[in-house]
Design a protein around this motif. Structure first.
Motif, PDB file in Angstrom:
ATOM      1  N   PHE A  13     -16.664  11.059 -68.398  1.00 45.22           N
ATOM      2  CA  PHE A  13     -15.470  10.345 -67.939  1.00 45.22           C
ATOM      3  C   PHE A  13     -15.193  10.670 -66.468  1.00 45.22           C
ATOM      4  O   PHE A  13     -14.937   9.771 -65.667  1.00 45.22           O
ATOM      5  CB  PHE A  13     -14.257  10.703 -68.808  1.00 45.22           C
ATOM      6  N   CYS A  14     -15.264  11.952 -66.105  1.00 45.73           N
ATOM      7  CA  CYS A  14     -15.011  12.358 -64.720  1.00 45.73           C
ATOM      8  C   CYS A  14     -16.040  11.733 -63.774  1.00 45.73           C
ATOM      9  O   CYS A  14     -15.688  11.247 -62.700  1.00 45.73           O
ATOM     10  CB  CYS A  14     -15.050  13.881 -64.600  1.00 45.73           C
ATOM     11  N   CYS A  17     -15.300   8.122 -63.217  1.00 45.41           N
ATOM     12  CA  CYS A  17     -14.185   7.981 -62.268  1.00 45.41           C
ATOM     13  C   CYS A  17     -14.653   8.202 -60.831  1.00 45.41           C
ATOM     14  O   CYS A  17     -14.252   7.465 -59.925  1.00 45.41           O
ATOM     15  CB  CYS A  17     -13.069   8.958 -62.619  1.00 45.41           C
ATOM     16  N   VAL A  98       1.065  12.611 -67.525  1.00 49.53           N
ATOM     17  CA  VAL A  98       0.004  11.636 -67.802  1.00 49.53           C
ATOM     18  C   VAL A  98      -1.362  12.252 -67.503  1.00 49.53           C
ATOM     19  O   VAL A  98      -2.306  12.084 -68.276  1.00 49.53           O
ATOM     20  CB  VAL A  98       0.221  10.334 -66.997  1.00 49.53           C
ATOM     21  N   TYR A  99      -1.459  12.988 -66.404  1.00 54.00           N
ATOM     22  CA  TYR A  99      -2.728  13.640 -66.069  1.00 54.00           C
ATOM     23  C   TYR A  99      -3.137  14.598 -67.183  1.00 54.00           C
ATOM     24  O   TYR A  99      -4.295  14.610 -67.608  1.00 54.00           O
ATOM     25  CB  TYR A  99      -2.638  14.394 -64.737  1.00 54.00           C
ATOM     26  N   LEU A 101      -2.308  14.549 -70.306  1.00 55.20           N
ATOM     27  CA  LEU A 101      -2.663  13.764 -71.481  1.00 55.20           C
ATOM     28  C   LEU A 101      -4.088  13.216 -71.356  1.00 55.20           C
ATOM     29  O   LEU A 101      -4.896  13.314 -72.286  1.00 55.20           O
ATOM     30  CB  LEU A 101      -1.655  12.627 -71.687  1.00 55.20           C
ATOM     31  N   VAL A 102      -4.406  12.654 -70.203  1.00 58.45           N
ATOM     32  CA  VAL A 102      -5.748  12.108 -69.970  1.00 58.45           C
ATOM     33  C   VAL A 102      -6.776  13.237 -69.977  1.00 58.45           C
ATOM     34  O   VAL A 102      -7.817  13.138 -70.637  1.00 58.45           O
ATOM     35  CB  VAL A 102      -5.801  11.316 -68.644  1.00 58.45           C
ATOM     36  N   ASN A 105      -7.719  14.518 -73.323  1.00 62.22           N
ATOM     37  CA  ASN A 105      -8.381  13.545 -74.199  1.00 62.22           C
ATOM     38  C   ASN A 105      -9.545  12.837 -73.528  1.00 62.22           C
ATOM     39  O   ASN A 105     -10.005  11.803 -74.016  1.00 62.22           O
ATOM     40  CB  ASN A 105      -7.349  12.507 -74.672  1.00 62.22           C
ATOM     41  N   ARG A 106     -10.038  13.379 -72.445  1.00 60.08           N
ATOM     42  CA  ARG A 106     -11.086  12.690 -71.681  1.00 60.08           C
ATOM     43  C   ARG A 106     -12.363  12.487 -72.478  1.00 60.08           C
ATOM     44  O   ARG A 106     -13.109  11.551 -72.215  1.00 60.08           O
ATOM     45  CB  ARG A 106     -11.358  13.419 -70.371  1.00 60.08           C
ATOM     46  N   LEU A 109     -12.175   9.004 -73.995  1.00 63.98           N
ATOM     47  CA  LEU A 109     -12.012   7.865 -73.098  1.00 63.98           C
ATOM     48  C   LEU A 109     -13.357   7.254 -72.727  1.00 63.98           C
ATOM     49  O   LEU A 109     -14.401   7.881 -72.923  1.00 63.98           O
ATOM     50  CB  LEU A 109     -11.253   8.321 -71.850  1.00 63.98           C
TER      51      LEU A 109
END
Length: 124
Positions: A13-14, A17, A98-99, A101-102, A105-106, A109
């Motif tokens: 995920f990272c 991004c 929010v950060y 939370l993301v 759970n990354r 995602l």
């Protein structure tokens, strides 16, 4: 000092991004996975680098949502106004939540894998 964006290179995920950032933003910073970075020279611990995105510059080390804000501020238009807003209370506080939370759970995602989980024992 040229700013450095430090991310988790083992996390799908990272990495997804970061690829978006490289394609869509004019970032005036070096982007590196923490696994390949000289963390001591950057003034960052491995523990911190494992748990959050980091923006390291001459003005300090920013983590999590504030690292995202710094990235956006330095990316120019149309991104910089979003970065400025993310630095203001109460948006700053909401962005932090929010950060977290993301980040927590990354692995669930898009682009994420089991290796993305923050509590993955293989990453220790």
């Amino acid at each position: 000092m040229t700013a450095v964006l430090v991310y988790d290179g083992d996390c799908g995920f990272c990495t997804t991004c970061v690829r978006f950032i490289e394609r869509r933003m004019r970032v005036r910073a070096r982007i590196t996975a923490w696994q390949a970075a000289d963390l001591a020279a950057l003034g960052v611990t491995e523990e911190r680098a494992r748990h959050e995105l980091l923006w390291v510059s001459g003005s300090g080390v920013y983590g999590g949502a504030q690292a995202v804000a710094k990235l956006l501020l330095h990316a120019g238009l149309p991104w910089s106004p979003i970065g400025a807003i993310l630095r203001l209370p109460p948006v700053r506080w909401l962005a932090h939540g929010v950060y977290r939370l993301v980040a927590g759970n990354r692995h669930r995602l898009p682009g994420g894998t089991a290796a993305c989980a923050l509590d993955d024992p293989l990453k220790r």
